[in-house]
Motif scaffolding. Structure first.
Motif, mmCIF file in Angstrom:
data_model
loop_
_atom_site.group_PDB
_atom_site.id
_atom_site.type_symbol
_atom_site.label_atom_id
_atom_site.label_comp_id
_atom_site.label_asym_id
_atom_site.label_seq_id
_atom_site.Cartn_x
_atom_site.Cartn_y
_atom_site.Cartn_z
ATOM 1 N N SER A 194 -5.533 -12.976 6.019
ATOM 2 C CA SER A 194 -4.546 -11.929 5.764
ATOM 3 C C SER A 194 -4.430 -10.951 6.917
ATOM 4 C CB SER A 194 -4.829 -11.185 4.457
ATOM 5 O OG SER A 194 -6.162 -10.904 4.313
ATOM 6 N N SER A 213 -7.486 -9.043 8.573
ATOM 7 C CA SER A 213 -8.194 -8.114 7.685
ATOM 8 C C SER A 213 -9.086 -8.845 6.686
ATOM 9 C CB SER A 213 -7.201 -7.216 6.942
ATOM 10 O OG SER A 213 -6.205 -7.986 6.309
ATOM 11 N N THR A 218 -8.106 -2.517 9.906
ATOM 12 C CA THR A 218 -8.174 -3.927 9.497
ATOM 13 C C THR A 218 -9.309 -4.734 10.149
ATOM 14 O OG1 THR A 218 -6.351 -4.326 11.034
ATOM 15 C CG2 THR A 218 -5.792 -4.195 8.704
ATOM 16 N N THR A 277 -2.354 -7.038 7.932
ATOM 17 C CA THR A 277 -1.702 -5.860 7.350
ATOM 18 C C THR A 277 -0.739 -5.273 8.374
ATOM 19 O OG1 THR A 277 -3.660 -5.420 6.024
ATOM 20 C CG2 THR A 277 -2.140 -3.576 6.340
ATOM 21 N N HIS A 290 0.887 -1.165 0.000
ATOM 22 C CA HIS A 290 0.000 0.000 0.000
ATOM 23 C C HIS A 290 0.924 1.213 0.000
ATOM 24 C CE1 HIS A 290 -3.322 -2.691 1.199
ATOM 25 N NE2 HIS A 290 -2.439 -3.250 1.992
ATOM 26 N N ARG A 350 1.842 -2.053 9.225
ATOM 27 C CA ARG A 350 2.192 -0.687 8.828
ATOM 28 C C ARG A 350 3.547 -0.312 9.406
ATOM 29 N NH1 ARG A 350 -1.993 4.327 8.500
ATOM 30 N NH2 ARG A 350 -0.800 5.391 6.900
ATOM 31 N N LEU A 369 -5.804 3.601 3.733
ATOM 32 C CA LEU A 369 -5.611 2.154 3.504
ATOM 33 C C LEU A 369 -6.928 1.525 3.045
ATOM 34 C CD1 LEU A 369 -3.593 0.689 6.521
ATOM 35 C CD2 LEU A 369 -3.124 0.302 4.109
ATOM 36 N N SER A 411 -3.640 1.681 10.299
ATOM 37 C CA SER A 411 -3.870 0.243 10.094
ATOM 38 C C SER A 411 -4.919 -0.307 11.056
ATOM 39 C CB SER A 411 -2.557 -0.533 10.226
ATOM 40 O OG SER A 411 -1.980 -0.275 11.490
ATOM 41 N N ALA A 442 2.465 0.588 4.150
ATOM 42 C CA ALA A 442 2.019 -0.668 4.773
ATOM 43 C C ALA A 442 2.017 -1.781 3.729
ATOM 44 C CB ALA A 442 0.626 -0.489 5.349
ATOM 45 N N LYS A 443 1.993 -3.014 4.225
ATOM 46 C CA LYS A 443 1.873 -4.170 3.331
ATOM 47 C C LYS A 443 0.849 -5.126 3.902
ATOM 48 C CE LYS A 443 6.668 -4.215 1.677
ATOM 49 N NZ LYS A 443 7.924 -4.976 1.644
ATOM 50 N N THR A 444 0.090 -5.750 3.001
ATOM 51 C CA THR A 444 -0.840 -6.797 3.424
ATOM 52 C C THR A 444 -0.263 -8.136 3.003
ATOM 53 O OG1 THR A 444 -2.805 -5.409 3.356
ATOM 54 C CG2 THR A 444 -3.152 -7.757 3.038
ATOM 55 N N TYR A 445 -0.275 -9.078 3.939
ATOM 56 C CA TYR A 445 0.251 -10.417 3.670
ATOM 57 C C TYR A 445 -0.919 -11.381 3.553
ATOM 58 C CZ TYR A 445 4.521 -8.148 5.042
ATOM 59 O OH TYR A 445 5.584 -7.257 5.096
#
Ligand code: FES
Length: 405
Positions: A122, A110, A177, A124, A65, A126, A208, A174, A70-73
């Motif tokens: 998933s 999330s 989520t 997320t 993102h 940040r 986000l 974040s 941030a990243k979502t896994y």
């Protein structure tokens, strides 16, 4: 004076039955086969599926993102089977090995609960400059990596016995989520309540899951999303901070307020939520961890500030000598020393890290104080939310890890 008791025929038979109970039980035991009792009961299997000790996950995809840092896994179960079903709003505690330390971090889920049944989940993460685990994950976590997670944890979910039909979600960064998970659960029919999300971000670029949220709101009349920008004015967006007046503008009683965001947001909202006059049971705050400025907390001992103490940690037959800073939770010092200790929420809430103090003094901040009365009396602590104020001796439980006895 003698008391006469009348015993009818049925009563006499009952007494005879009671008198013979031990004999009948003994005969049943003797007549039973000597084979081992099966552990394969359906109810046990269901309990294990819903509350697993651990879940083995593989990172399937990483979504960046950009503007939000941030990243979502997106992760899936290692064995391809379903993951534990959860309530939208719950979290997973991920177990990470960083620089020789075994640490855990809780992350709100999330994704939708229904996805868990397909083996997908998933979280997320940040960016949190100076943060130990978040920065590690953002830098190191990649597709194909394996990670161990707890089962679903936490009480941050809609509960119809307690909450009115309308939930007003106050989110920052974040902290969106758990509400994204709730919105998906409402949209797919898993949950049935009305959700109004007031989502605070600095700028439009930093929002986000903006597209996902707006799409969910457009497709379901039970979901409403209001973006609140603190650093930018734009048409169709609220400007400023989430205040009591803003909440009143979008919510009419009865409703519950759910809050999830950074520490500064909680501090600001305390006063605003008081103005609403809601019953305490209708205000739910997601766990915050512990304050980073513990030395400024009321009641923190002056003479402990800035000091380092020696802690003797006993775990089963093992004993370790470690050093611990007064302004860091004891659990952090334990993990830094390479000792694997149980933990989940890291906020003093779940009790997973419960440990016994043999000697020494400590500070447990009131906002994280969730110990039972008996634990306070008998000197049990939650090391994730307790700070040493002298040298100590503590007993820490061992952590179960798959593959280890
Ligand atoms: S990890 Fe939950 S109380 Fe310590």
């Amino acid at each position: 004076m003698a008391i006469k008791v009348k015993v009818g025929l049925i009563g006499a038979l009952d007494m005879l039955k009671f008198k013979n109970m031990a004999k009948v039980r003994e005969m049943a035991i003797q007549a039973a086969p000597a084979n081992e009792i099966t552990a394969d009961y359906a109810i046990n299997n269901n309990a294990r599926a819903l509350h697993p000790d651990y879940q083995e996950l593989i990172v399937d995809k990483v979504i960046e993102h950009g503007g939000a840092g941030a990243k979502t896994y997106l992760m899936r179960s290692k064995d391809g089977g379903p993951l534990a079903y959860f309530r939208a709003g719950q979290y997973l505690s991920l177990k990470l090995a960083i620089d020789g330390s075994s640490v855990t971090r809780p992350y709100s889920i999330s994704s939708a609960p229904a996805d868990a049944l397909k083996g997908a989940v998933s979280v997320t993460v940040r960016s949190n400059p100076g943060g130990f685990a978040a920065e590690y994950m953002l830098k190191e976590f990649k597709e194909g990596d394996e990670v161990l997670s707890s089962g679903p944890q936490g009480n941050f979910y809609y509960e119809p016995l307690r909450d009115p039909q309308h939930i007003v979600a106050l989110a920052g960064g974040s902290g969106i989520t758990p509400f994204l998970s709730m919105a998906q659960a409402i949209a797919d029919g898993t949950e049935d309540f009305d959700l109004t999300i007031l989502f605070g971000s600095r700028t439009r670029e930093q929002i986000l899951f903006r597209e996902e949220l707006d799409e969910l709101a457009a497709g379901c009349d039970k979901i409403h999303v209001v973006h609140v920008l603190s650093d930018e004015k734009a048409d169709g967006f609220e400007h400023g901070f989430i205040t009591a007046d803003l909440i009143r503008k979008y919510a009419s009683a009865p409703y519950s307020v759910f809050v999830c965001g950074p520490e500064a947001m909680y501090n600001f909202l305390k006063g605003e939520l008081d103005k609403l006059g809601l019953p305490r049971k209708n205000i739910r705050c997601e766990m915050l961890g512990v304050t980073k400025k513990i030395a400024e907390a009321a009641g923190f001992p002056e003479d402990a500030k800035g000091r380092t103490f020696a802690i003797k940690v006993r775990q089963g037959a093992d004993e370790y000598e470690i050093s611990a800073k007064s302004e860091e939770p004891i659990l952090v010092a334990v993990e830094r020393a390479g000792i694997t200790a149980p933990s989940r929420c890291r906020s003093g809430e779940c009790g997973w890290c419960r440990s016994k103090v043999i000697s020494g003094t400590y500070f447990a901040p009131p906002e994280n104080e969730n110990r039972r009365y008996a634990d306070v009396t008998w000197n049990y602590i939650h090391p994730c939310a307790t700070f040493p104020t002298s040298d100590m001796v503590i007993e820490v439980p061992a952590e179960y890890t798959p593959g280890r006895k």
